[in-house]
Design a protein around this motif. Structure first.
Motif, PDB file in Angstrom:
ATOM      1  N   PHE A 152      49.390   9.543  44.277  1.00 33.90           N
ATOM      2  CA  PHE A 152      49.943  10.632  45.081  1.00 33.90           C
ATOM      3  C   PHE A 152      50.289  11.783  44.145  1.00 33.90           C
ATOM      4  CE2 PHE A 152      50.668   7.090  47.966  1.00 33.90           C
ATOM      5  CZ  PHE A 152      50.422   7.657  49.203  1.00 33.90           C
ATOM      6  N   LEU A 153      49.873  12.986  44.525  1.00 32.97           N
ATOM      7  CA  LEU A 153      50.188  14.159  43.717  1.00 32.97           C
ATOM      8  C   LEU A 153      50.746  15.266  44.595  1.00 32.97           C
ATOM      9  CD1 LEU A 153      47.262  14.812  41.191  1.00 32.97           C
ATOM     10  CD2 LEU A 153      49.608  14.113  40.671  1.00 32.97           C
ATOM     11  N   ALA A 154      51.738  15.975  44.082  1.00 29.69           N
ATOM     12  CA  ALA A 154      52.261  17.146  44.793  1.00 29.69           C
ATOM     13  C   ALA A 154      51.117  18.160  44.923  1.00 29.69           C
ATOM     14  CB  ALA A 154      53.421  17.746  44.028  1.00 29.69           C
ATOM     15  N   PRO A 155      51.041  18.849  46.057  1.00 30.76           N
ATOM     16  CA  PRO A 155      49.933  19.795  46.269  1.00 30.76           C
ATOM     17  C   PRO A 155      49.736  20.745  45.086  1.00 30.76           C
ATOM     18  CG  PRO A 155      51.239  19.631  48.273  1.00 30.76           C
ATOM     19  CD  PRO A 155      51.952  18.819  47.226  1.00 30.76           C
ATOM     20  N   GLU A 156      50.841  21.232  44.510  1.00 31.28           N
ATOM     21  CA  GLU A 156      50.704  22.215  43.421  1.00 31.28           C
ATOM     22  C   GLU A 156      50.335  21.552  42.101  1.00 31.28           C
ATOM     23  OE1 GLU A 156      53.375  21.546  45.161  1.00 31.28           O
ATOM     24  OE2 GLU A 156      55.070  21.090  43.831  1.00 31.28           O
ATOM     25  N   ALA A 157      50.388  20.221  42.050  1.00 29.08           N
ATOM     26  CA  ALA A 157      50.076  19.519  40.794  1.00 29.08           C
ATOM     27  C   ALA A 157      48.612  19.079  40.727  1.00 29.08           C
ATOM     28  CB  ALA A 157      50.991  18.300  40.654  1.00 29.08           C
ATOM     29  N   ILE A 158      47.866  19.329  41.803  1.00 32.48           N
ATOM     30  CA  ILE A 158      46.470  18.888  41.818  1.00 32.48           C
ATOM     31  C   ILE A 158      45.597  19.871  41.048  1.00 32.48           C
ATOM     32  CG2 ILE A 158      44.465  18.493  43.304  1.00 32.48           C
ATOM     33  CD1 ILE A 158      46.455  17.544  45.473  1.00 32.48           C
ATOM     34  N   ASP A 159      44.855  19.337  40.073  1.00 33.11           N
ATOM     35  CA  ASP A 159      43.927  20.157  39.291  1.00 33.11           C
ATOM     36  C   ASP A 159      42.586  20.210  40.030  1.00 33.11           C
ATOM     37  OD1 ASP A 159      42.166  21.275  37.546  1.00 33.11           O
ATOM     38  OD2 ASP A 159      42.464  19.806  35.936  1.00 33.11           O
ATOM     39  N   PRO A 160      42.190  21.394  40.520  1.00 34.99           N
ATOM     40  CA  PRO A 160      40.944  21.487  41.292  1.00 34.99           C
ATOM     41  C   PRO A 160      39.737  20.948  40.527  1.00 34.99           C
ATOM     42  CG  PRO A 160      42.140  23.582  41.356  1.00 34.99           C
ATOM     43  CD  PRO A 160      42.846  22.698  40.369  1.00 34.99           C
ATOM     44  N   GLU A 161      39.779  21.033  39.198  1.00 36.50           N
ATOM     45  CA  GLU A 161      38.653  20.556  38.388  1.00 36.50           C
ATOM     46  C   GLU A 161      38.454  19.049  38.517  1.00 36.50           C
ATOM     47  OE1 GLU A 161      36.518  22.328  36.234  1.00 36.50           O
ATOM     48  OE2 GLU A 161      37.335  23.985  37.422  1.00 36.50           O
ATOM     49  N   GLU A 162      39.504  18.342  38.898  1.00 40.52           N
ATOM     50  CA  GLU A 162      39.403  16.884  39.010  1.00 40.52           C
ATOM     51  C   GLU A 162      38.987  16.427  40.396  1.00 40.52           C
ATOM     52  OE1 GLU A 162      42.670  14.624  37.650  1.00 40.52           O
ATOM     53  OE2 GLU A 162      42.655  15.498  35.647  1.00 40.52           O
ATOM     54  N   ILE A 163      38.836  17.382  41.318  1.00 40.89           N
ATOM     55  CA  ILE A 163      38.459  17.047  42.690  1.00 40.89           C
ATOM     56  C   ILE A 163      36.929  17.060  42.808  1.00 40.89           C
ATOM     57  CG2 ILE A 163      38.637  17.757  45.111  1.00 40.89           C
ATOM     58  CD1 ILE A 163      41.256  16.653  43.914  1.00 40.89           C
ATOM     59  N   ALA A 164      36.385  15.988  43.377  1.00 40.54           N
ATOM     60  CA  ALA A 164      34.935  15.791  43.371  1.00 40.54           C
ATOM     61  C   ALA A 164      34.161  16.835  44.179  1.00 40.54           C
ATOM     62  CB  ALA A 164      34.610  14.388  43.885  1.00 40.54           C
ATOM     63  N   PHE A 165      34.706  17.250  45.322  1.00 42.69           N
ATOM     64  CA  PHE A 165      33.905  18.079  46.219  1.00 42.69           C
ATOM     65  C   PHE A 165      34.515  19.472  46.437  1.00 42.69           C
ATOM     66  CE2 PHE A 165      33.396  13.635  47.581  1.00 42.69           C
ATOM     67  CZ  PHE A 165      32.064  13.471  47.242  1.00 42.69           C
ATOM     68  N   PRO A 166      33.672  20.516  46.361  1.00 40.85           N
ATOM     69  CA  PRO A 166      34.174  21.879  46.604  1.00 40.85           C
ATOM     70  C   PRO A 166      34.876  22.004  47.955  1.00 40.85           C
ATOM     71  CG  PRO A 166      31.920  21.956  45.774  1.00 40.85           C
ATOM     72  CD  PRO A 166      32.253  20.508  46.007  1.00 40.85           C
ATOM     73  N   SER A 167      34.361  21.313  48.981  1.00 39.82           N
ATOM     74  CA  SER A 167      34.971  21.419  50.311  1.00 39.82           C
ATOM     75  C   SER A 167      36.401  20.869  50.295  1.00 39.82           C
ATOM     76  CB  SER A 167      34.137  20.661  51.344  1.00 39.82           C
ATOM     77  OG  SER A 167      34.040  19.303  50.970  1.00 39.82           O
ATOM     78  N   VAL A 168      36.622  19.782  49.578  1.00 37.02           N
ATOM     79  CA  VAL A 168      37.962  19.176  49.527  1.00 37.02           C
ATOM     80  C   VAL A 168      38.897  20.064  48.707  1.00 37.02           C
ATOM     81  CG1 VAL A 168      39.291  17.138  48.805  1.00 37.02           C
ATOM     82  CG2 VAL A 168      37.039  16.859  49.882  1.00 37.02           C
ATOM     83  N   ARG A 169      38.352  20.634  47.617  1.00 35.09           N
ATOM     84  CA  ARG A 169      39.122  21.598  46.826  1.00 35.09           C
ATOM     85  C   ARG A 169      39.621  22.735  47.714  1.00 35.09           C
ATOM     86  NH1 ARG A 169      34.890  22.841  42.512  1.00 35.09           N
ATOM     87  NH2 ARG A 169      34.598  20.604  42.274  1.00 35.09           N
ATOM     88  N   ARG A 170      38.710  23.279  48.515  1.00 36.22           N
ATOM     89  CA  ARG A 170      39.056  24.422  49.369  1.00 36.22           C
ATOM     90  C   ARG A 170      40.030  23.994  50.468  1.00 36.22           C
ATOM     91  NH1 ARG A 170      33.307  26.961  50.829  1.00 36.22           N
ATOM     92  NH2 ARG A 170      34.525  28.651  51.721  1.00 36.22           N
ATOM     93  N   ALA A 171      39.842  22.792  51.008  1.00 39.58           N
ATOM     94  CA  ALA A 171      40.736  22.312  52.066  1.00 39.58           C
ATOM     95  C   ALA A 171      42.153  22.110  51.525  1.00 39.58           C
ATOM     96  CB  ALA A 171      40.203  21.005  52.644  1.00 39.58           C
ATOM     97  N   LEU A 172      42.258  21.594  50.291  1.00 38.35           N
ATOM     98  CA  LEU A 172      43.584  21.397  49.698  1.00 38.35           C
ATOM     99  C   LEU A 172      44.265  22.745  49.497  1.00 38.35           C
ATOM    100  CD1 LEU A 172      42.763  18.546  47.150  1.00 38.35           C
ATOM    101  CD2 LEU A 172      44.108  18.341  49.259  1.00 38.35           C
ATOM    102  N   GLU A 173      43.459  23.769  49.183  1.00 40.21           N
ATOM    103  CA  GLU A 173      44.006  25.119  49.023  1.00 40.21           C
ATOM    104  C   GLU A 173      44.514  25.643  50.380  1.00 40.21           C
ATOM    105  OE1 GLU A 173      44.731  26.696  46.372  1.00 40.21           O
ATOM    106  OE2 GLU A 173      45.425  28.435  47.514  1.00 40.21           O
ATOM    107  N   VAL A 174      43.742  25.404  51.437  1.00 44.55           N
ATOM    108  CA  VAL A 174      44.160  25.809  52.790  1.00 44.55           C
ATOM    109  C   VAL A 174      45.473  25.106  53.139  1.00 44.55           C
ATOM    110  CG1 VAL A 174      43.610  25.625  55.258  1.00 44.55           C
ATOM    111  CG2 VAL A 174      41.837  26.334  53.630  1.00 44.55           C
ATOM    112  N   TYR A 175      45.554  23.816  52.814  1.00 47.07           N
ATOM    113  CA  TYR A 175      46.752  23.035  53.110  1.00 47.07           C
ATOM    114  C   TYR A 175      47.961  23.592  52.352  1.00 47.07           C
ATOM    115  CZ  TYR A 175      49.857  19.013  53.516  1.00 47.07           C
ATOM    116  OH  TYR A 175      50.923  18.219  53.752  1.00 47.07           O
TER     117      TYR A 175
END
Ligand code: ZN
Length: 182
Positions: A152-175
């Motif tokens: 579990f990671l706080a939304p602001e602690a997630i490193d986009p570079e470690e996220i596998a898919f661009p769509s999930v990266r963008r969705a986490l940003e929307v969230y």
């Protein structure tokens, strides 16, 4: 080794009669000149769930296989033919991380080319914010051929570079942006 090919480049013969004359309407559809069978290139639908713990941290799973092996994503998977997005998400959550969802709210969607065994498929990811009965099953979650570990990671602690898919990266940003507005 050749690079990956787009899904429409894989279509060489008519799926119905095996005919070889398949004029292409710029990568969206084919129509067989022999039997008139039309074949349309559609996006596959995938679902992704954002689940949070009592501190608002987001559940991420580590992918055990490609695409994105070793990277992190939110749980989810492909929608089967005839299945609703909500049912697919409930099924994937149960299969991947053993969670039972109690509510599902649509957040956003992003197209995401998905490379599998040298072919790039057009996929549309639908992202939902989910609530669960309990997160207890995660304590006994064992590695599978799809998932090797979670956190579990706080939304602001997630490193986009470690996220596998661009769509999930963008969705986490929307969230994240949605949280900032609350
Ligand atoms: Zn044909």
């Amino acid at each position: 080794m050749k690079g990956p090919m787009d899904f429409h480049q894989v279509i060489r013969h008519c799926l119905r009669c095996g005919g070889k004359n398949l004029p292409e309407d710029p990568s969206r559809s084919f129509r067989c000149e022999e039997c008139s069978f039309p074949y349309f290139i559609n996006s596959a639908t995938a679902v992704v769930g954002i689940v949070t713990d009592e501190r608002g941290r987001i559940l991420l799973i580590r992918r055990a296989r490609d695409p994105g092996r070793g990277k992190w994503s939110a749980p989810g998977g492909f929608v089967d033919p005839g299945e609703s997005a909500e049912d697919a998400l409930r099924r994937e959550m149960r299969e991947e991380v053993g969670l039972e969802l109690t509510s599902i709210a649509y957040l956003c969607s992003f197209p995401d080319p998905y490379e599998y065994k040298g072919v790039v498929y057009p996929v549309l990811d639908l992202i939902f914010v989910c609530e669960t009965e309990s997160l207890d099953s995660l304590d006994s979650l064992e590695d599978s051929d799809e998932v090797e570990g979670h956190r579990f990671l706080a939304p602001e602690a997630i490193d986009p570079e470690e996220i596998a898919f661009p769509s999930v990266r963008r969705a986490l940003e929307v969230y994240r942006r949605g949280l900032a507005q609350d």
